[in-house]
Scaffold this active site. Structure first.
Site, PDB file in Angstrom:
ATOM      1  N   THR A  29       0.832  -1.212   0.000  1.00  0.00           N
ATOM      2  CA  THR A  29       0.000   0.000   0.000  1.00  0.00           C
ATOM      3  C   THR A  29       0.868   1.266   0.000  1.00  0.00           C
ATOM      4  OG1 THR A  29      -0.289  -0.312   2.379  1.00  0.00           O
ATOM      5  CG2 THR A  29      -2.127  -0.940   0.994  1.00  0.00           C
ATOM      6  N   PHE A  36      -6.782  -4.893  -3.358  1.00  0.00           N
ATOM      7  CA  PHE A  36      -7.963  -5.250  -4.146  1.00  0.00           C
ATOM      8  C   PHE A  36      -8.942  -6.134  -3.381  1.00  0.00           C
ATOM      9  CE2 PHE A  36      -4.918  -4.679  -7.825  1.00  0.00           C
ATOM     10  CZ  PHE A  36      -5.510  -3.506  -8.265  1.00  0.00           C
ATOM     11  N   GLN A 103       1.420 -12.804  -0.876  1.00  0.00           N
ATOM     12  CA  GLN A 103       0.072 -12.836  -1.444  1.00  0.00           C
ATOM     13  C   GLN A 103      -0.065 -11.761  -2.517  1.00  0.00           C
ATOM     14  OE1 GLN A 103      -2.934 -13.456   2.027  1.00  0.00           O
ATOM     15  NE2 GLN A 103      -1.119 -12.564   2.959  1.00  0.00           N
ATOM     16  N   HIS A 121      -0.330 -16.159  -4.868  1.00  0.00           N
ATOM     17  CA  HIS A 121      -1.559 -15.714  -5.528  1.00  0.00           C
ATOM     18  C   HIS A 121      -1.297 -15.335  -6.983  1.00  0.00           C
ATOM     19  CE1 HIS A 121      -3.897 -14.794  -1.545  1.00  0.00           C
ATOM     20  NE2 HIS A 121      -3.867 -16.084  -1.836  1.00  0.00           N
ATOM     21  N   CYS A 129      -2.903 -20.220 -20.400  1.00  0.00           N
ATOM     22  CA  CYS A 129      -4.024 -20.933 -21.021  1.00  0.00           C
ATOM     23  C   CYS A 129      -4.641 -21.891 -20.005  1.00  0.00           C
ATOM     24  CB  CYS A 129      -3.545 -21.707 -22.239  1.00  0.00           C
ATOM     25  SG  CYS A 129      -4.820 -22.795 -22.903  1.00  0.00           S
ATOM     26  N   CYS A 153      -6.071 -19.049 -26.760  1.00  0.00           N
ATOM     27  CA  CYS A 153      -4.714 -19.589 -26.850  1.00  0.00           C
ATOM     28  C   CYS A 153      -4.353 -19.858 -28.314  1.00  0.00           C
ATOM     29  CB  CYS A 153      -4.660 -20.886 -26.045  1.00  0.00           C
ATOM     30  SG  CYS A 153      -3.096 -21.749 -26.130  1.00  0.00           S
ATOM     31  N   CYS A 156      -4.031 -24.021 -28.482  1.00  0.00           N
ATOM     32  CA  CYS A 156      -5.158 -24.959 -28.353  1.00  0.00           C
ATOM     33  C   CYS A 156      -6.523 -24.287 -28.470  1.00  0.00           C
ATOM     34  CB  CYS A 156      -5.053 -25.729 -27.037  1.00  0.00           C
ATOM     35  SG  CYS A 156      -5.590 -24.780 -25.600  1.00  0.00           S
ATOM     36  N   SER A 194      -3.546  -9.062   7.083  1.00  0.00           N
ATOM     37  CA  SER A 194      -4.538  -9.242   8.142  1.00  0.00           C
ATOM     38  C   SER A 194      -4.831 -10.723   8.376  1.00  0.00           C
ATOM     39  CB  SER A 194      -5.821  -8.495   7.777  1.00  0.00           C
ATOM     40  OG  SER A 194      -6.263  -8.928   6.513  1.00  0.00           O
ATOM     41  N   ASN A 218       2.177  -5.431  11.758  1.00  0.00           N
ATOM     42  CA  ASN A 218       1.056  -4.963  10.942  1.00  0.00           C
ATOM     43  C   ASN A 218       0.474  -3.708  11.582  1.00  0.00           C
ATOM     44  OD1 ASN A 218      -0.563  -5.361   8.627  1.00  0.00           O
ATOM     45  ND2 ASN A 218      -2.226  -6.216   9.859  1.00  0.00           N
TER      46      ASN A 218
HETATM   47 ZN    ZN Z   1      -3.731 -23.550 -24.805  1.00  0.00          ZN
END
Ligand code: ZN
Length: 249
Positions: A29, A36, A103, A121, A129, A153, A156, A194, A218
């Site tokens: 921050t 988010f 994260q 994350h 893909c 993609c 594929c 948190s 924190n």
């Molecule tokens: Zn693909």
């Protein structure tokens, strides 16, 4: 926060042999990056998270998804690391930290020089893909979508999704390696989270179960403050500047 509290953290880090850091949105921050996921960002009052931040919503309407996130992800590319990212990188360079589990999807730990970064994350810089797993630069996919092409993609033909973990999605395989590091750790340094988002938050009780010290730094309360062996309620940037100063001596 008092100088003796910070000196105490420095001492514990110096004594630890297998320390690991765990970081969250509070670390970024001060680089101007909104949290988010947090209710305080106000994002989820105006937008339905299941529509723009879940795998189901992405599959149902990838154009709306990219329309929502494209500019937000692009806004991350000009952000710079702050003293807390520098602190984590310095601790690793000094041999006092084995890795940072984060994260955050903003890539700022790597930019600050950390080499062992577990982005549990995901990261906003890549897209992947859903079927064959081929990785693309996210910029490329966002450009295509903005030009009216679907995010398919090249190999594929299935959908290409930003390589960030959405609500309801499992974590990437690196999370298992993170949990293994925490099991081996003798100290877990928790910065700016948190501890409300699982399964990452569960690394804190895991650290205690396997005998590690847990230092939580924190600004606000966290869900696992009661498990901290050492709790520091502080703004992260001044805390990190002071700890960096101590480490330089
Ligand atoms: Zn693909």
């Amino acid at each position: 926060v008092t100088p003796s509290q910070i000196a105490d953290v420095a001492r514990r880090l110096a004594q630890a042999e297998r320390a690991v850091a765990l970081t969250g949105a509070g670390v970024s921050t001060d680089s101007g990056i909104p949290d988010f996921r947090s209710a305080q960002s106000g994002l989820w009052e105006e937008h339905d998270p299941m529509r723009v931040a879940s795998l189901e919503g992405f599959r149902a309407d990838p154009f709306a998804f990219y329309g929502f996130w494209g500019a937000r992800f692009r806004g991350l590319s000009d952000k710079a690391p702050n003293p807390t990212h520098e602190l984590v990188a310095r601790l690793e360079a000094m041999g006092r930290l084995r890795a940072v589990i984060t994260q955050n999807i903003d890539g700022l730990h790597r930019e600050a020089g950390s080499r062992f970064v577990h982005e549990v994350h995901g990261t906003y810089t890549r897209a992947r893909c859903l079927r064959c797993g081929i990785v693309y630069p996210l910029d490329l996919i966002v450009e295509r979508v903005e030009a009216g092409q679907p995010p398919f993609c090249d190999s594929c033909g299935d959908l290409v999704k930003p390589d960030v973990v959405l609500f309801g999605e499992p974590l990437p395989p690196i999370f298992e390696r993170s949990a293994a590091l925490v099991r081996e750790a003798d100290l877990l340094l928790v910065l700016g989270t948190s501890l409300e988002v699982h399964p990452v938050a569960g690394l804190v009780p895991l650290a205690r179960e396997t005998g590690a010290e847990v230092i939580i730094v924190n600004r606000d309360e966290s869900a696992y403050d009661h498990l901290a062996t050492h709790l520091v309620r502080a703004e992260l940037t001044p805390f990190s500047i002071e700890l960096l100063r101590l480490l330089a001596h």
